[in-house]
Write an enzyme that holds these catalytic residues in place. Sequence first.
Site, PDB file in Angstrom:
ATOM      1  N   GLU A 175       0.933  -1.257  -0.095  1.00 31.86           N
ATOM      2  CA  GLU A 175       0.091   0.061  -0.008  1.00 31.86           C
ATOM      3  C   GLU A 175       0.865   1.354   0.052  1.00 31.86           C
ATOM      4  O   GLU A 175       0.371   2.378   0.319  1.00 31.86           O
ATOM      5  CB  GLU A 175      -0.980   0.125   1.327  1.00 31.86           C
ATOM      6  CG  GLU A 175      -1.724  -1.257   1.409  1.00 31.86           C
ATOM      7  CD  GLU A 175      -2.861  -1.341   0.278  1.00 31.86           C
ATOM      8  OE1 GLU A 175      -3.016  -0.499  -0.888  1.00 31.86           O
ATOM      9  OE2 GLU A 175      -3.779  -2.459   0.205  1.00 31.86           O
ATOM     10  N   HIS A 189      -7.210  -3.668  10.081  1.00 25.25           N
ATOM     11  CA  HIS A 189      -8.347  -4.594   9.835  1.00 25.25           C
ATOM     12  C   HIS A 189      -9.063  -4.971  10.834  1.00 25.25           C
ATOM     13  O   HIS A 189      -9.063  -5.985  11.325  1.00 25.25           O
ATOM     14  CB  HIS A 189      -7.906  -5.821   8.975  1.00 25.25           C
ATOM     15  CG  HIS A 189      -7.087  -5.797   7.566  1.00 25.25           C
ATOM     16  ND1 HIS A 189      -6.509  -6.992   6.865  1.00 25.25           N
ATOM     17  CD2 HIS A 189      -6.685  -4.624   6.864  1.00 25.25           C
ATOM     18  CE1 HIS A 189      -5.686  -6.489   6.050  1.00 25.25           C
ATOM     19  NE2 HIS A 189      -5.998  -5.130   5.883  1.00 25.25           N
ATOM     20  N   GLU A 230     -17.698  10.784  22.902  1.00 23.88           N
ATOM     21  CA  GLU A 230     -16.399  11.204  22.419  1.00 23.88           C
ATOM     22  C   GLU A 230     -16.493  11.227  20.715  1.00 23.88           C
ATOM     23  O   GLU A 230     -15.411  12.130  20.319  1.00 23.88           O
ATOM     24  CB  GLU A 230     -15.366  10.370  22.956  1.00 23.88           C
ATOM     25  CG  GLU A 230     -15.249  10.347  24.348  1.00 23.88           C
ATOM     26  CD  GLU A 230     -14.905  11.374  24.930  1.00 23.88           C
ATOM     27  OE1 GLU A 230     -13.653  11.816  24.773  1.00 23.88           O
ATOM     28  OE2 GLU A 230     -15.338  11.993  25.845  1.00 23.88           O
ATOM     29  N   HIS A 249      -3.038   1.753   8.646  1.00 24.98           N
ATOM     30  CA  HIS A 249      -3.938   0.980   8.062  1.00 24.98           C
ATOM     31  C   HIS A 249      -4.127  -0.261   8.869  1.00 24.98           C
ATOM     32  O   HIS A 249      -3.094  -1.020   9.240  1.00 24.98           O
ATOM     33  CB  HIS A 249      -3.594   0.446   6.740  1.00 24.98           C
ATOM     34  CG  HIS A 249      -4.422  -0.431   6.123  1.00 24.98           C
ATOM     35  ND1 HIS A 249      -6.019  -0.414   5.992  1.00 24.98           N
ATOM     36  CD2 HIS A 249      -4.088  -1.569   5.232  1.00 24.98           C
ATOM     37  CE1 HIS A 249      -6.396  -1.420   5.439  1.00 24.98           C
ATOM     38  NE2 HIS A 249      -5.353  -2.226   4.900  1.00 24.98           N
ATOM     39  N   HIS A 285     -12.796  -4.221   3.936  1.00 28.96           N
ATOM     40  CA  HIS A 285     -11.264  -4.456   4.101  1.00 28.96           C
ATOM     41  C   HIS A 285     -10.905  -3.902   5.417  1.00 28.96           C
ATOM     42  O   HIS A 285     -10.366  -4.670   5.894  1.00 28.96           O
ATOM     43  CB  HIS A 285     -10.752  -3.909   2.923  1.00 28.96           C
ATOM     44  CG  HIS A 285      -9.230  -4.013   2.769  1.00 28.96           C
ATOM     45  ND1 HIS A 285      -8.533  -3.989   1.504  1.00 28.96           N
ATOM     46  CD2 HIS A 285      -8.190  -3.938   3.678  1.00 28.96           C
ATOM     47  CE1 HIS A 285      -7.197  -4.062   1.976  1.00 28.96           C
ATOM     48  NE2 HIS A 285      -6.907  -4.288   3.259  1.00 28.96           N
TER      49      HIS A 285
HETATM   50  P1  13P Z   1       1.202  -5.436   3.090  1.00 35.79           P
HETATM   51  O1  13P Z   1       1.889  -6.756   3.853  1.00 35.79           O
HETATM   52  O2  13P Z   1       1.740  -5.443   1.551  1.00 35.79           O
HETATM   53  O3  13P Z   1       1.561  -4.375   3.832  1.00 35.79           O
HETATM   54  O4  13P Z   1      -0.202  -5.558   2.915  1.00 35.79           O
HETATM   55  C1  13P Z   1      -1.257  -5.790   3.921  1.00 35.79           C
HETATM   56  C2  13P Z   1      -2.458  -5.243   3.748  1.00 35.79           C
HETATM   57  O5  13P Z   1      -3.325  -5.006   4.444  1.00 35.79           O
HETATM   58  C3  13P Z   1      -2.987  -4.874   2.430  1.00 35.79           C
HETATM   59  O6  13P Z   1      -4.038  -4.113   2.519  1.00 35.79           O
HETATM   60 ZN    ZN Z   2      -5.249  -3.963   4.171  1.00 33.42          ZN
END
Ligand code: 13P
Ligand code: ZN
Length: 279
Positions: free
Chosen positions: A113, A138, A166, A136, A207
């Site tokens: 990313e 998940h 909050e 980023h 995602h």
């Molecule tokens: P990377 O291991 O390349 O950082 O990818 C993980 C991910 O969450 C892709 O969206």
């Molecule tokens: Zn990801």
Amino acid sequence: MDTKLKKDFTKVCSDGYALGWHERNGGNLSYRMKKEEVEEVRELLNENAEWREIGTAVPYLADEYFMVTGSGKYFRNVELDFEDNVAIIHVNEDGTLYKIVYGLINGGKPTSELPTHLMNLEVLKKRDEGLRVVYHAHPANTVALTFVLPFDEEVFTREIWEMETECPIVFPKGIGLVEWMVPGGRDIAVKTCKIMETQDVAVWFHHGIFVTGHDFDEAFGLMHTVEKAAEMLVKVMSMSDRKVNTISPEGFRQIAVDFKVDIDERFLYEKRSDKIGER
Ligand code: 13P
Ligand code: ZN
């Protein structure tokens, strides 16, 4: 390397893993280094490394240094072997190439990313010089909501805001949404950048989440706040498809006054339905 930056970067990886947001290699983290932070580690940097294509152009980040997680690397391993899992990269004079000047000692490349991280960091630097972190993850509850809430920024933000007083103080500009797309490329980066021009949170449907912050605590705290509120919404939706009681638009306006935050009015629409996810 033994710096505060390394410790702070590692802490995000360990804390995010502990909260279950980073299965396998899920998630990535980047940080635009301050000049003094680069100087602190200058003698460890290998400027003879080869230049590689970023896959996009970030001219406003020319000649800057970034700490980034490696592609395919596991967040849980960062604290065990930082140099194997994390890199410092140096972006060239026109912002089209980068080289790995530190880390990833057993090979590999920065996160897939990287276009989203660098393009976001460029947009964010233009917006506010102090915004240095892009994170980023998940997190399960927020991602779960992308299967049941409509693709509607106003509804998505409002339902999450209502779960925790909050929330509108922590992200008064709301949550931006990106429809499901193939990750890792320039197209999803462009969509995320559009959001980061004004907002601090982007949810990628089915995602994960991207957030920004001035420092690691702020970025991590923002991710945590969104996900905690999402968890409560998932609990509420598991009991009922309606909220019997909730915070009113007027309540949010009072928060805005008392906490001196500029809450975006477009999320404070009058609801015609008490059904969660309906306006
Ligand atoms: P990377 O291991 O390349 O950082 O990818 C993980 C991910 O969450 C892709 O969206
Ligand atoms: Zn990801």
